[in-house]
Motif scaffolding. Structure first.
Motif, PDB file in Angstrom:
ATOM      1  N   TYR A  44       0.830  -1.206   0.000  1.00 32.63           N
ATOM      2  CA  TYR A  44       0.000   0.000   0.000  1.00 32.63           C
ATOM      3  C   TYR A  44       0.866   1.259   0.000  1.00 32.63           C
ATOM      4  O   TYR A  44       0.640   2.190  -0.775  1.00 32.63           O
ATOM      5  N   LEU A  49      -0.087   3.934  -2.894  1.00 33.40           N
ATOM      6  CA  LEU A  49      -0.144   5.377  -2.647  1.00 33.40           C
ATOM      7  C   LEU A  49       0.602   6.187  -3.704  1.00 33.40           C
ATOM      8  O   LEU A  49       0.080   7.221  -4.155  1.00 33.40           O
ATOM      9  N   ALA A  63      -3.760   9.743   3.651  1.00 32.87           N
ATOM     10  CA  ALA A  63      -3.865   8.306   3.931  1.00 32.87           C
ATOM     11  C   ALA A  63      -3.774   8.091   5.438  1.00 32.87           C
ATOM     12  O   ALA A  63      -2.807   8.517   6.064  1.00 32.87           O
ATOM     13  N   ARG A  79      -7.812   1.076   6.790  1.00 35.71           N
ATOM     14  CA  ARG A  79      -7.274   2.297   6.178  1.00 35.71           C
ATOM     15  C   ARG A  79      -8.403   3.109   5.580  1.00 35.71           C
ATOM     16  O   ARG A  79      -9.367   2.563   5.050  1.00 35.71           O
ATOM     17  N   THR A  81      -8.419   6.417   2.928  1.00 35.67           N
ATOM     18  CA  THR A  81      -7.621   7.343   2.134  1.00 35.67           C
ATOM     19  C   THR A  81      -8.561   8.312   1.435  1.00 35.67           C
ATOM     20  O   THR A  81      -9.567   7.910   0.861  1.00 35.67           O
ATOM     21  N   THR A 103      -4.339   2.786 -10.909  1.00 37.58           N
ATOM     22  CA  THR A 103      -4.620   2.759  -9.478  1.00 37.58           C
ATOM     23  C   THR A 103      -5.812   1.839  -9.186  1.00 37.58           C
ATOM     24  O   THR A 103      -5.781   1.051  -8.234  1.00 37.58           O
TER      25      THR A 103
END
Length: 131
Positions: A44, A49, A63, A79, A81, A103
């Motif tokens: 990640y 990212l 994030a 998480r 983001t 992505t």
């Protein structure tokens, strides 16, 4: 869609303070499968990212690795983001870009590889002045 008129209204003066408006995409991740946490985090941070940060039109990327819950206990999410855009059209253009597609492809692969689940939601956000 946060159009020109809505943006103008959202930036209307409140005394000497101003409202600002952005369109935000939230990528909300559940925990990866047991034993996959370290590999998930490495991927990640080192791969996902940077891909997200390369998307055209992203104004800010935040994030957060959730680790605590109010009142104690485990965090329900792993998480969260945020990707900030000028408006919905900018987000849609970003999604259609090669960087956006890369992505998204990586997000699909993360889910398959690490067992985490992704939920993405978006909307106009207004940040009123504090105090």
């Amino acid at each position: 869609r946060l159009g020109t008129r809505a943006r103008r209204l959202a930036r209307a003066r409140l005394g000497d303070r101003e409202l600002s408006a952005m369109y935000k995409l939230y990528a909300v991740w559940t925990a990866p499968s047991p034993g996959q946490e370290e590999a998930f985090e490495q991927h990640y941070i080192e791969v996902h990212l940077p891909l997200a940060a390369s998307i055209p039109g992203v104004r800010k990327l935040v994030a957060t690795r959730t680790s605590d819950a109010l009142g104690g206990g485990e965090a329900a999410l792993h998480r969260i983001t945020e990707l900030w855009f000028d408006d919905k059209a900018a987000m849609e253009a970003a999604e259609a870009s090669p960087e956006g597609a890369a992505t998204i492809k990586d997000a699909v692969e993360i889910q398959a590889r690490f067992g985490a689940t992704l939920t993405s939601v978006a909307g106009a956000a207004v940040e009123p002045p504090l105090g």
